[in-house]
Write an enzyme that holds these catalytic residues in place. Structure first.
Site, PDB file in Angstrom:
ATOM      1  N   LYS A  13       8.915  -5.897  -1.656  1.00 22.82           N
ATOM      2  CA  LYS A  13       9.204  -5.914  -0.208  1.00 22.82           C
ATOM      3  C   LYS A  13       8.138  -6.684   0.569  1.00 22.82           C
ATOM      4  O   LYS A  13       8.456  -7.351   1.548  1.00 22.82           O
ATOM      5  CB  LYS A  13       9.434  -4.503   0.353  1.00 22.82           C
ATOM      6  CG  LYS A  13       8.243  -3.593   0.365  1.00 22.82           C
ATOM      7  CD  LYS A  13       8.619  -2.239   0.948  1.00 22.82           C
ATOM      8  CE  LYS A  13       7.541  -1.205   0.710  1.00 22.82           C
ATOM      9  NZ  LYS A  13       6.164  -1.580   0.988  1.00 22.82           N
ATOM     10  N   ARG A  88       9.013   6.115   5.794  1.00 25.42           N
ATOM     11  CA  ARG A  88       9.010   6.530   4.396  1.00 25.42           C
ATOM     12  C   ARG A  88       9.474   7.969   4.244  1.00 25.42           C
ATOM     13  O   ARG A  88       9.551   8.489   3.140  1.00 25.42           O
ATOM     14  CB  ARG A  88       7.597   6.395   3.832  1.00 25.42           C
ATOM     15  CG  ARG A  88       7.420   5.155   2.954  1.00 25.42           C
ATOM     16  CD  ARG A  88       5.995   5.150   2.487  1.00 25.42           C
ATOM     17  NE  ARG A  88       5.766   4.389   1.300  1.00 25.42           N
ATOM     18  CZ  ARG A  88       5.324   3.138   1.298  1.00 25.42           C
ATOM     19  NH1 ARG A  88       5.126   2.494   2.408  1.00 25.42           N
ATOM     20  NH2 ARG A  88       5.083   2.538   0.150  1.00 25.42           N
ATOM     21  N   ARG A 127       0.936  -7.363 -10.608  1.00 25.18           N
ATOM     22  CA  ARG A 127       0.721  -7.851  -9.231  1.00 25.18           C
ATOM     23  C   ARG A 127      -0.749  -8.125  -8.907  1.00 25.18           C
ATOM     24  O   ARG A 127      -1.621  -7.322  -9.185  1.00 25.18           O
ATOM     25  CB  ARG A 127       1.248  -6.806  -8.244  1.00 25.18           C
ATOM     26  CG  ARG A 127       0.892  -7.111  -6.798  1.00 25.18           C
ATOM     27  CD  ARG A 127       1.755  -6.420  -5.829  1.00 25.18           C
ATOM     28  NE  ARG A 127       1.728  -4.971  -5.923  1.00 25.18           N
ATOM     29  CZ  ARG A 127       2.519  -4.182  -5.212  1.00 25.18           C
ATOM     30  NH1 ARG A 127       3.411  -4.708  -4.391  1.00 25.18           N
ATOM     31  NH2 ARG A 127       2.451  -2.874  -5.340  1.00 25.18           N
ATOM     32  N   ARG A 160      -4.360  -4.327  -6.761  1.00 24.47           N
ATOM     33  CA  ARG A 160      -4.431  -3.167  -5.875  1.00 24.47           C
ATOM     34  C   ARG A 160      -4.890  -1.948  -6.662  1.00 24.47           C
ATOM     35  O   ARG A 160      -4.520  -1.786  -7.821  1.00 24.47           O
ATOM     36  CB  ARG A 160      -3.044  -2.883  -5.281  1.00 24.47           C
ATOM     37  CG  ARG A 160      -2.817  -3.645  -4.006  1.00 24.47           C
ATOM     38  CD  ARG A 160      -1.417  -3.527  -3.525  1.00 24.47           C
ATOM     39  NE  ARG A 160      -0.905  -2.157  -3.464  1.00 24.47           N
ATOM     40  CZ  ARG A 160       0.215  -1.817  -2.841  1.00 24.47           C
ATOM     41  NH1 ARG A 160       0.927  -2.754  -2.230  1.00 24.47           N
ATOM     42  NH2 ARG A 160       0.647  -0.585  -2.827  1.00 24.47           N
ATOM     43  N   ARG A 171       3.564   7.229  -7.379  1.00 21.31           N
ATOM     44  CA  ARG A 171       4.176   6.635  -6.180  1.00 21.31           C
ATOM     45  C   ARG A 171       5.689   6.634  -6.306  1.00 21.31           C
ATOM     46  O   ARG A 171       6.415   6.849  -5.339  1.00 21.31           O
ATOM     47  CB  ARG A 171       3.660   5.196  -5.983  1.00 21.31           C
ATOM     48  CG  ARG A 171       2.236   5.165  -5.459  1.00 21.31           C
ATOM     49  CD  ARG A 171       1.534   3.886  -5.826  1.00 21.31           C
ATOM     50  NE  ARG A 171       2.126   2.717  -5.201  1.00 21.31           N
ATOM     51  CZ  ARG A 171       2.115   1.494  -5.730  1.00 21.31           C
ATOM     52  NH1 ARG A 171       1.549   1.273  -6.898  1.00 21.31           N
ATOM     53  NH2 ARG A 171       2.652   0.493  -5.096  1.00 21.31           N
TER      54      ARG A 171
HETATM   55  P1  AMP Z   1       2.684  -0.004   0.251  1.00 24.95           P
HETATM   56  O1  AMP Z   1       1.722  -1.125   0.434  1.00 24.95           O
HETATM   57  O2  AMP Z   1       3.841  -0.079   1.200  1.00 24.95           O
HETATM   58  O3  AMP Z   1       3.110   0.152  -1.186  1.00 24.95           O
HETATM   59  O4  AMP Z   1       1.905   1.356   0.638  1.00 24.95           O
HETATM   60  C1  AMP Z   1       0.756   1.765  -0.099  1.00 24.95           C
HETATM   61  C2  AMP Z   1       0.435   3.227   0.172  1.00 24.95           C
HETATM   62  O5  AMP Z   1       0.134   3.427   1.561  1.00 24.95           O
HETATM   63  C3  AMP Z   1       1.573   4.207  -0.112  1.00 24.95           C
HETATM   64  O6  AMP Z   1       1.652   4.550  -1.490  1.00 24.95           O
HETATM   65  C4  AMP Z   1       1.171   5.390   0.773  1.00 24.95           C
HETATM   66  O7  AMP Z   1       0.104   6.120   0.183  1.00 24.95           O
HETATM   67  C5  AMP Z   1       0.625   4.691   2.011  1.00 24.95           C
HETATM   68  N1  AMP Z   1       1.685   4.445   3.023  1.00 24.95           N
HETATM   69  C6  AMP Z   1       2.211   3.233   3.390  1.00 24.95           C
HETATM   70  N2  AMP Z   1       3.153   3.373   4.324  1.00 24.95           N
HETATM   71  C7  AMP Z   1       3.231   4.699   4.592  1.00 24.95           C
HETATM   72  C8  AMP Z   1       4.019   5.499   5.457  1.00 24.95           C
HETATM   73  N3  AMP Z   1       4.963   4.953   6.240  1.00 24.95           N
HETATM   74  N4  AMP Z   1       3.831   6.833   5.450  1.00 24.95           N
HETATM   75  C9  AMP Z   1       2.894   7.408   4.679  1.00 24.95           C
HETATM   76  N5  AMP Z   1       2.111   6.727   3.828  1.00 24.95           N
HETATM   77  C10 AMP Z   1       2.271   5.378   3.757  1.00 24.95           C
END
Ligand code: AMP
Length: 214
Positions: A13, A88, A127, A160, A171
Protein backbone atom coordinates in the site's frame (compact mmCIF):
# COMPACT_ATOMS: atom_id res chain seq x y z
CA UNK A 1 -11.21 12.85 -3.78
CA UNK A 2 -10.27 11.09 -0.55
CA UNK A 3 -9.11 7.50 -0.80
CA UNK A 4 -8.65 4.98 2.00
CA UNK A 5 -6.31 2.00 1.61
CA UNK A 6 -7.20 -1.14 3.59
CA UNK A 7 -4.48 -3.78 3.46
CA UNK A 8 -2.73 -6.53 5.35
CA UNK A 9 0.87 -5.70 6.29
CA UNK A 10 3.35 -5.57 3.38
CA UNK A 11 0.65 -5.75 0.70
CA UNK A 12 2.31 -2.82 -1.08
CA UNK A 13 0.00 0.00 0.00
CA UNK A 14 2.91 2.40 0.67
CA UNK A 15 4.33 1.84 -2.82
CA UNK A 16 0.93 2.35 -4.45
CA UNK A 17 0.19 5.42 -2.33
CA UNK A 18 3.43 7.03 -3.55
CA UNK A 19 2.51 6.29 -7.19
CA UNK A 20 -0.97 7.71 -6.68
CA UNK A 21 0.41 10.80 -4.97
CA UNK A 22 2.88 11.47 -7.80
CA UNK A 23 0.36 10.86 -10.61
CA UNK A 24 -2.67 12.65 -9.21
CA UNK A 25 -1.26 15.32 -6.93
CA UNK A 26 -2.97 13.84 -3.91
CA UNK A 27 -1.63 14.39 -0.42
CA UNK A 28 -0.31 11.15 1.10
CA UNK A 29 -0.80 10.46 4.81
CA UNK A 30 0.98 7.33 6.00
CA UNK A 31 0.18 6.88 9.67
CA UNK A 32 2.96 4.26 9.87
CA UNK A 33 5.50 6.89 8.72
CA UNK A 34 4.12 9.47 11.15
CA UNK A 35 4.44 6.98 14.01
CA UNK A 36 7.92 5.77 12.99
CA UNK A 37 9.09 9.41 13.07
CA UNK A 38 7.76 9.84 16.61
CA UNK A 39 9.20 6.44 17.60
CA UNK A 40 12.68 7.70 16.63
CA UNK A 41 12.51 10.53 19.17
CA UNK A 42 13.89 9.64 22.54
CA UNK A 43 10.72 10.68 24.39
CA UNK A 44 8.41 8.57 26.59
CA UNK A 45 5.77 8.72 23.83
CA UNK A 46 8.36 7.73 21.21
CA UNK A 47 9.43 4.71 23.29
CA UNK A 48 5.82 3.69 23.90
CA UNK A 49 5.02 3.83 20.17
CA UNK A 50 8.22 1.99 19.25
CA UNK A 51 7.28 -0.89 21.59
CA UNK A 52 3.79 -1.16 20.06
CA UNK A 53 5.09 -1.13 16.47
CA UNK A 54 7.76 -3.64 17.43
CA UNK A 55 5.14 -6.05 18.77
CA UNK A 56 2.78 -5.63 15.84
CA UNK A 57 0.20 -3.97 18.10
CA UNK A 58 -1.88 -0.91 17.28
CA UNK A 59 -1.42 2.54 18.77
CA UNK A 60 -4.56 3.70 20.62
CA UNK A 61 -7.48 5.03 18.61
CA UNK A 62 -7.48 8.26 20.66
CA UNK A 63 -3.84 9.08 19.90
CA UNK A 64 -4.30 8.19 16.24
CA UNK A 65 -7.33 10.48 15.93
CA UNK A 66 -5.38 13.33 17.56
CA UNK A 67 -2.41 12.87 15.19
CA UNK A 68 -4.65 12.64 12.16
CA UNK A 69 -6.65 15.71 13.12
CA UNK A 70 -3.44 17.73 13.50
CA UNK A 71 -2.19 16.50 10.12
CA UNK A 72 -5.41 17.31 8.27
CA UNK A 73 -5.66 20.68 10.03
CA UNK A 74 -2.18 21.61 8.81
CA UNK A 75 -2.96 20.95 5.13
CA UNK A 76 -3.70 23.74 2.72
CA UNK A 77 -5.94 23.12 -0.27
CA UNK A 78 -5.30 19.67 -1.73
CA UNK A 79 -6.76 17.67 -4.64
CA UNK A 80 -7.44 14.79 -2.32
CA UNK A 81 -5.91 12.73 0.45
CA UNK A 82 -4.68 9.14 0.41
CA UNK A 83 -5.15 7.54 3.82
CA UNK A 84 -2.43 4.89 3.93
CA UNK A 85 -2.84 2.96 7.18
CA UNK A 86 -5.84 4.75 8.66
CA UNK A 87 -8.43 3.62 9.67
CA UNK A 88 -7.24 0.33 11.12
CA UNK A 89 -10.19 -0.30 13.46
CA UNK A 90 -13.93 0.26 13.23
CA UNK A 91 -13.63 2.98 15.86
CA UNK A 92 -11.06 4.77 13.70
CA UNK A 93 -13.38 4.51 10.68
CA UNK A 94 -16.05 6.38 12.66
CA UNK A 95 -13.45 8.91 13.81
CA UNK A 96 -12.32 9.49 10.24
CA UNK A 97 -15.89 10.17 9.13
CA UNK A 98 -16.22 12.74 11.93
CA UNK A 99 -12.86 14.42 11.31
CA UNK A 100 -13.54 14.76 7.58
CA UNK A 101 -17.10 15.89 8.17
CA UNK A 102 -15.81 18.77 10.32
CA UNK A 103 -13.85 20.13 7.36
CA UNK A 104 -16.58 19.46 4.78
CA UNK A 105 -15.01 16.32 3.30
CA UNK A 106 -15.78 12.59 3.21
CA UNK A 107 -14.30 9.26 2.21
CA UNK A 108 -14.95 8.82 -1.51
CA UNK A 109 -13.29 5.48 -2.30
CA UNK A 110 -11.86 2.61 -0.33
CA UNK A 111 -9.37 0.26 -1.94
CA UNK A 112 -8.90 -3.14 -0.37
CA UNK A 113 -5.56 -4.81 -1.19
CA UNK A 114 -6.33 -8.52 -1.43
CA UNK A 115 -3.22 -10.67 -0.90
CA UNK A 116 -2.51 -14.03 0.74
CA UNK A 117 -0.35 -14.29 3.85
CA UNK A 118 2.61 -16.08 2.21
CA UNK A 119 2.97 -13.53 -0.58
CA UNK A 120 2.72 -10.64 1.90
CA UNK A 121 5.29 -12.32 4.15
CA UNK A 122 7.76 -12.55 1.25
CA UNK A 123 7.24 -8.86 0.52
CA UNK A 124 7.87 -7.99 4.17
CA UNK A 125 11.05 -10.04 4.42
CA UNK A 126 12.51 -8.53 1.23
CA UNK A 127 11.38 -4.95 1.79
CA UNK A 128 13.96 -2.17 2.06
CA UNK A 129 13.28 1.58 2.16
CA UNK A 130 15.55 4.49 1.25
CA UNK A 131 16.35 6.53 4.34
CA UNK A 132 16.60 9.71 2.24
CA UNK A 133 13.83 9.67 -0.39
CA UNK A 134 11.50 6.97 1.00
CA UNK A 135 11.56 4.84 -2.17
CA UNK A 136 10.54 1.25 -1.37
CA UNK A 137 12.25 -1.78 -2.97
CA UNK A 138 12.20 -5.54 -2.55
CA UNK A 139 15.49 -7.42 -2.52
CA UNK A 140 13.81 -10.57 -3.94
CA UNK A 141 12.28 -8.87 -6.97
CA UNK A 142 14.40 -5.75 -7.62
CA UNK A 143 17.50 -7.65 -8.66
CA UNK A 144 19.09 -4.49 -10.15
CA UNK A 145 19.72 -3.13 -6.63
CA UNK A 146 23.28 -2.47 -5.54
CA UNK A 147 23.76 -3.49 -1.94
CA UNK A 148 22.21 -1.00 0.49
CA UNK A 149 22.01 1.77 -2.14
CA UNK A 150 18.89 3.52 -3.47
CA UNK A 151 19.01 3.46 -7.27
CA UNK A 152 17.00 6.70 -7.40
CA UNK A 153 19.01 8.98 -5.09
CA UNK A 154 21.97 6.92 -3.83
CA UNK A 155 20.64 7.02 -0.25
CA UNK A 156 21.12 4.18 2.21
CA UNK A 157 18.53 1.38 2.10
CA UNK A 158 17.20 0.13 5.42
CA UNK A 159 14.97 -2.68 6.60
CA UNK A 160 12.01 -1.82 8.83
CA UNK A 161 12.36 -3.05 12.40
CA UNK A 162 8.97 -4.81 12.18
CA UNK A 163 9.74 -6.71 8.96
CA UNK A 164 10.94 -9.93 10.58
CA UNK A 165 9.07 -13.24 10.26
CA UNK A 166 7.78 -13.21 13.86
CA UNK A 167 6.77 -9.55 13.84
CA UNK A 168 5.11 -9.89 10.47
CA UNK A 169 2.99 -12.76 11.88
CA UNK A 170 1.94 -10.63 14.85
CA UNK A 171 1.00 -7.76 12.54
CA UNK A 172 -0.95 -10.11 10.30
CA UNK A 173 -2.92 -11.46 13.29
CA UNK A 174 -3.67 -7.90 14.43
CA UNK A 175 -4.85 -7.11 10.89
CA UNK A 176 -7.22 -10.11 10.86
CA UNK A 177 -8.69 -9.25 14.24
CA UNK A 178 -8.94 -5.44 14.11
CA UNK A 179 -8.74 -4.23 10.51
CA UNK A 180 -10.41 -6.89 8.38
CA UNK A 181 -13.90 -6.03 9.77
CA UNK A 182 -13.57 -2.72 7.91
CA UNK A 183 -14.15 -4.60 4.68
CA UNK A 184 -17.77 -5.23 5.69
CA UNK A 185 -18.13 -1.69 7.00
CA UNK A 186 -17.10 -0.09 3.71
CA UNK A 187 -18.89 -2.70 1.59
CA UNK A 188 -22.14 -1.73 3.33
CA UNK A 189 -21.43 1.91 2.53
CA UNK A 190 -20.91 0.91 -1.10
CA UNK A 191 -17.40 2.35 -1.13
CA UNK A 192 -15.22 -0.74 -1.29
CA UNK A 193 -13.21 -1.72 -4.37
CA UNK A 194 -11.03 -4.84 -4.24
CA UNK A 195 -7.67 -5.08 -5.99
CA UNK A 196 -5.90 -8.42 -6.29
CA UNK A 197 -2.33 -7.68 -5.26
CA UNK A 198 -0.45 -10.82 -6.22
CA UNK A 199 0.60 -8.98 -9.37
CA UNK A 200 3.39 -6.61 -10.47
CA UNK A 201 3.60 -3.09 -9.04
CA UNK A 202 2.67 -1.54 -12.41
CA UNK A 203 -0.30 -3.84 -13.00
CA UNK A 204 -1.64 -3.13 -9.53
CA UNK A 205 -1.26 0.58 -10.12
CA UNK A 206 -3.17 0.32 -13.43
CA UNK A 207 -6.05 -1.35 -11.59
CA UNK A 208 -6.01 1.43 -8.96
CA UNK A 209 -5.95 4.13 -11.67
CA UNK A 210 -8.98 2.53 -13.28
CA UNK A 211 -10.87 2.64 -9.96
CA UNK A 212 -9.89 6.27 -9.29
CA UNK A 213 -10.96 7.42 -12.75
CA UNK A 214 -14.25 5.58 -13.12
P1 AMP B 1 2.40 0.55 8.46
O1 AMP B 1 3.58 1.36 8.04
O2 AMP B 1 1.11 1.08 7.90
O3 AMP B 1 2.59 -0.92 8.20
O4 AMP B 1 2.26 0.71 10.06
C1 AMP B 1 3.30 0.27 10.93
C2 AMP B 1 2.80 0.16 12.36
O5 AMP B 1 2.37 1.43 12.84
C3 AMP B 1 1.58 -0.75 12.55
O6 AMP B 1 1.95 -2.12 12.64
C4 AMP B 1 1.01 -0.20 13.86
O7 AMP B 1 1.79 -0.64 14.97
C5 AMP B 1 1.24 1.30 13.70
N1 AMP B 1 0.08 1.96 13.05
C6 AMP B 1 0.04 2.51 11.80
N2 AMP B 1 -1.17 3.02 11.53
C7 AMP B 1 -1.92 2.83 12.63
C8 AMP B 1 -3.26 3.12 12.99
N3 AMP B 1 -4.10 3.71 12.13
N4 AMP B 1 -3.69 2.75 14.22
C9 AMP B 1 -2.88 2.16 15.11
N5 AMP B 1 -1.60 1.85 14.85
C10 AMP B 1 -1.11 2.16 13.62
Amino acid sequence: MNVVFIAPPAAGKGTQATLLRDNYNFYHISTGDVLREIAETNTPLGCEIKALIDNGKLVSDELMAKLLKEKIGSLGKVEGIIFDGFPRTLEQAHMLDEILNEVGMKVNKVIYFDIDKDTAMKRALGRVTCKDCGEIYNTYFDTFLKEDECSKCGGKLEKRMDDTEEKFSNRFDTYLEKTKPLIDYYTNLNLLETVNCSDSKDNIFNKIKFIIEK
